[in-house]
Design a protein around this motif. Structure first.
Motif, PDB file in Angstrom:
ATOM      1  N   ARG A   2      22.634   0.944   7.191  1.00  0.00           N
ATOM      2  CA  ARG A   2      22.475   0.419   5.659  1.00  0.00           C
ATOM      3  C   ARG A   2      21.921  -0.255   6.357  1.00  0.00           C
ATOM      4  O   ARG A   2      22.762  -1.999   6.551  1.00  0.00           O
ATOM      5  N   ASP A  20       9.581  -8.496   5.003  1.00  0.00           N
ATOM      6  CA  ASP A  20       9.145  -6.837   4.950  1.00  0.00           C
ATOM      7  C   ASP A  20       8.467  -6.150   6.679  1.00  0.00           C
ATOM      8  O   ASP A  20       8.523  -4.770   7.119  1.00  0.00           O
ATOM      9  N   ALA A  23      11.528  -5.073   7.303  1.00  0.00           N
ATOM     10  CA  ALA A  23      11.853  -4.467   6.923  1.00  0.00           C
ATOM     11  C   ALA A  23      11.514  -2.695   7.547  1.00  0.00           C
ATOM     12  O   ALA A  23      12.236  -1.795   7.535  1.00  0.00           O
ATOM     13  N   GLN A  24      10.002  -2.559   8.093  1.00  0.00           N
ATOM     14  CA  GLN A  24       9.910  -1.544   8.381  1.00  0.00           C
ATOM     15  C   GLN A  24      10.023  -1.375   9.509  1.00  0.00           C
ATOM     16  O   GLN A  24      10.858   0.364   9.925  1.00  0.00           O
ATOM     17  N   ASP A  27      14.310   0.188   8.952  1.00  0.00           N
ATOM     18  CA  ASP A  27      14.114   0.843   6.903  1.00  0.00           C
ATOM     19  C   ASP A  27      15.176   0.140   6.596  1.00  0.00           C
ATOM     20  O   ASP A  27      16.191   0.375   5.249  1.00  0.00           O
ATOM     21  N   LYS A  29      15.978  -1.659   2.334  1.00  0.00           N
ATOM     22  CA  LYS A  29      15.302  -2.496   1.501  1.00  0.00           C
ATOM     23  C   LYS A  29      15.057  -3.769   1.325  1.00  0.00           C
ATOM     24  O   LYS A  29      16.419  -4.622   2.042  1.00  0.00           O
ATOM     25  N   ARG A 142       9.077  -8.423  14.279  1.00  0.00           N
ATOM     26  CA  ARG A 142       9.526  -6.631  14.511  1.00  0.00           C
ATOM     27  C   ARG A 142      10.482  -6.798  15.422  1.00  0.00           C
ATOM     28  O   ARG A 142      11.217  -5.929  15.422  1.00  0.00           O
ATOM     29  N   ARG A 149      18.616  -3.668  15.145  1.00  0.00           N
ATOM     30  CA  ARG A 149      18.431  -2.612  15.382  1.00  0.00           C
ATOM     31  C   ARG A 149      19.734  -1.994  16.107  1.00  0.00           C
ATOM     32  O   ARG A 149      19.859  -1.321  16.150  1.00  0.00           O
TER      33      ARG A 149
END
Length: 155
Positions: A2, A20, A23-24, A27, A29, A142, A149
């Motif tokens: 999360r 953004d 966030a891609q 995953d 918000k 990214r 991640r």
């Protein structure tokens, strides 16, 4: 995992574009400081905090939000966009990192990239970095998010 990203993007949408992109991959918000719910942040596995840089510092909307957070703990990252390059001895993100660490966050890493800037004195000449953040900057954002991640160290 999360993830929530708190982003203060006020001038040209530069920082929101970076948020953004991250966030891609995560995953996540993306919310403004005014939309952010401290209880949601407390329940997140990872929280990002990002802002454009104004006169060498993150936007007050973001720093005021962080100052108002209750003490806690968690994993966080910081990111910024700026018209001018960051200086190695005075990184833009340092004040925000220190605020977050003071609140009990473990700050993994920081990311920054150049962005369109029309603040003074650059506005007198129509701004600088008109094409930034560009595709390369967003790809770097990214990749940064992918390392977060996957738990990989910075390159």
């Amino acid at each position: 995992m999360r993830t929530v990203i708190v982003c203060a993007s006020v001038s040209h949408g530069n920082t929101r574009r970076v948020a953004d992109s991250m966030a891609q991959v995560l995953d996540a918000k993306v919310v403004s400081p005014e939309q952010a719910d401290p209880s949601e942040l407390a329940g997140a596995d990872l929280v990002g905090f990002g802002s454009g840089i104004f006169y060498g510092r993150p936007h007050p909307r973001l720093t005021d939000f962080v100052r108002a957070l209750p003490a806690g703990r968690g994993r966080a990252f910081v990111f910024a966009t700026s018209g001018v390059p960051k200086l190695p001895l005075m990184p833009f993100t340092r004040p925000l990192v220190r605020l977050l660490e003071g609140k009990g966050f473990e700050v993994d890493e920081s990311f920054s990239c150049r962005a369109f800037d029309t603040g003074m004195p650059f506005g007198l000449v129509g701004g600088i970095n008109k094409q930034r953040p560009n595709a390369g900057d967003l790809a770097a954002a990214r990749a940064f998010a992918g390392r977060l991640r996957d738990g990989r160290p910075a390159q």
